[in-house]
Design an enzyme around this catalytic site. Structure first.
Site, PDB file in Angstrom:
ATOM      1  N   CYS A   1      -8.966  28.589  18.079  1.00  0.00           N
ATOM      2  CA  CYS A   1      -8.350  29.369  16.997  1.00  0.00           C
ATOM      3  C   CYS A   1      -7.068  28.745  16.463  1.00  0.00           C
ATOM      4  CB  CYS A   1      -8.127  30.811  17.447  1.00  0.00           C
ATOM      5  SG  CYS A   1      -6.855  31.062  18.711  1.00  0.00           S
TER       6      CYS A   1
ATOM      7  N   HIS B   1      -5.002  35.477  19.669  1.00  0.00           N
ATOM      8  CA  HIS B   1      -5.910  34.936  18.666  1.00  0.00           C
ATOM      9  C   HIS B   1      -5.182  34.870  17.329  1.00  0.00           C
ATOM     10  CE1 HIS B   1      -9.784  33.760  17.102  1.00  0.00           C
ATOM     11  NE2 HIS B   1      -9.718  34.678  16.150  1.00  0.00           N
TER      12      HIS B   1
ATOM     13  N   HIS C   1     -11.466  32.125  10.653  1.00  0.00           N
ATOM     14  CA  HIS C   1     -10.897  31.775  11.954  1.00  0.00           C
ATOM     15  C   HIS C   1     -11.950  31.141  12.847  1.00  0.00           C
ATOM     16  CE1 HIS C   1     -12.428  35.689  13.985  1.00  0.00           C
ATOM     17  NE2 HIS C   1     -12.902  35.679  12.752  1.00  0.00           N
TER      18      HIS C   1
END
Length: 295
Positions: free
Chosen positions: A203, A254, A266
């Protein structure tokens, strides 16, 4: 691409499955799950069986642009081996948004429920469409070709998935729009923990890689990227903003890039790779942590 395990010599390749998109590919197999990047090339018109050296361009026939590719190569010891890898078509014009009223959707290995399950995706997830057959959309998910029933997919073009919010004046922040356009090119790419492109991402590696293309260096982890830029409220998000989530409520676990219209792009998980998700789905509303404006 660079692979440290060996430097294979590519002998031949042939496509086992395909969709209609003209491409040029870079191929260097490492295992049966290796993904390669495929870019548009409207002028391509070559055979699907070729010979090339490691990391050199491999031209694919327009009618055989995406799918499973069988590669024959020699490893570092000169032993001939084969591998099946996935051709990833970048910059799709249309996307399939999963519409299941909150349920999980199974992505199949072929166009029908009799095929095995490739992975599962969530309501609101969006992936590039590379073809359609018998009421099933062929999509790119985590570097692999899969199929979702058209019954559970809404087709959207790139303008729909990344349109600015009504109060987001793209004219005053054109770089944010450019960042989004760059990020969308990688939807469908694989997630690999600890990597930061250009073929695989985690991420924060994904956000770092995209911003690096615009001369901006971000901290490497999502925990530290929350210290980059300036804070912005959820109600004031603009294209290109970093959006953070936390499963522990203490620090980000995240991060993604806001693309407009309540969506982020993402590198999600090893299950579904780089994708577009809606901030209105349960995981992202429950675990929303913060947002930062970088440009």
């Amino acid at each position: 691409m660079h692979h440290s395990s060996f430097a294979p010599r590519l002998l031949a390749m042939s496509l086992l499955a395909a969709s209609a998109l003209s491409v040029s590919a870079f191929a260097a197999p490492v295992s049966s799950s290796t993904a390669i990047r495929v870019d548009r090339d409207p002028t391509t018109n070559a055979s699907s069986s070729v010979t090339a050296s490691t990391d050199s361009p491999v031209t694919v026939d327009p009618s055989q642009a995406s799918g499973q590719i069988k590669v024959v190569y020699q490893d570092a010891n000169g032993v001939e081996r084969t591998a099946t890898i996935a051709a990833v078509a970048a910059q799709a014009e249309n996307y399939a948004r999963v519409t299941t009223n909150g349920d999980t959707l199974r992505v199949r290995q072929g166009p029908g429920t009799n095929y095995g399950i490739l992975c599962s995706v969530e309501d609101g997830d969006t992936f590039p469409i590379t073809g359609k057959t018998n009421g099933w959309y062929q999509i790119l998910c985590n570097g692999r070709t899969g199929y979702v029933s058209a019954q559970y997919a809404k087709v959207e073009d790139s303008d729909q998935v990344s349109k600015p919010d009504p109060d987001d004046n793209a004219d005053t922040n054109p770089e944010g729009n450019s960042i989004v356009s760059a990020a969308l090119q990688y939807v469908g790419y694989p997630y690999v923990y600890g990597t930061a492109g250009p073929e695989t991402f985690d991420c924060s590696g994904f956000t770092s890689y995209i911003y690096k293309q615009f001369g901006v260096t971000l901290n490497r982890s999502s925990k530290d990227q929350v210290n980059n830029g300036v804070a912005v409220s959820k109600s004031n998000l603009q294209q290109g903003d970093l959006v953070f989530f936390s499963t522990n409520g203490v620090y980000p676990t995240h991060v993604g890039i806001y693309i407009g219209d309540g969506n982020i792009v993402h590198a999600s998980t090893a299950k579904d790779g780089v994708k577009i998700s809606s901030l209105n789905t349960s995981y992202y509303t429950t675990n929303y942590f913060a947002a930062r404006r970088i440009v």
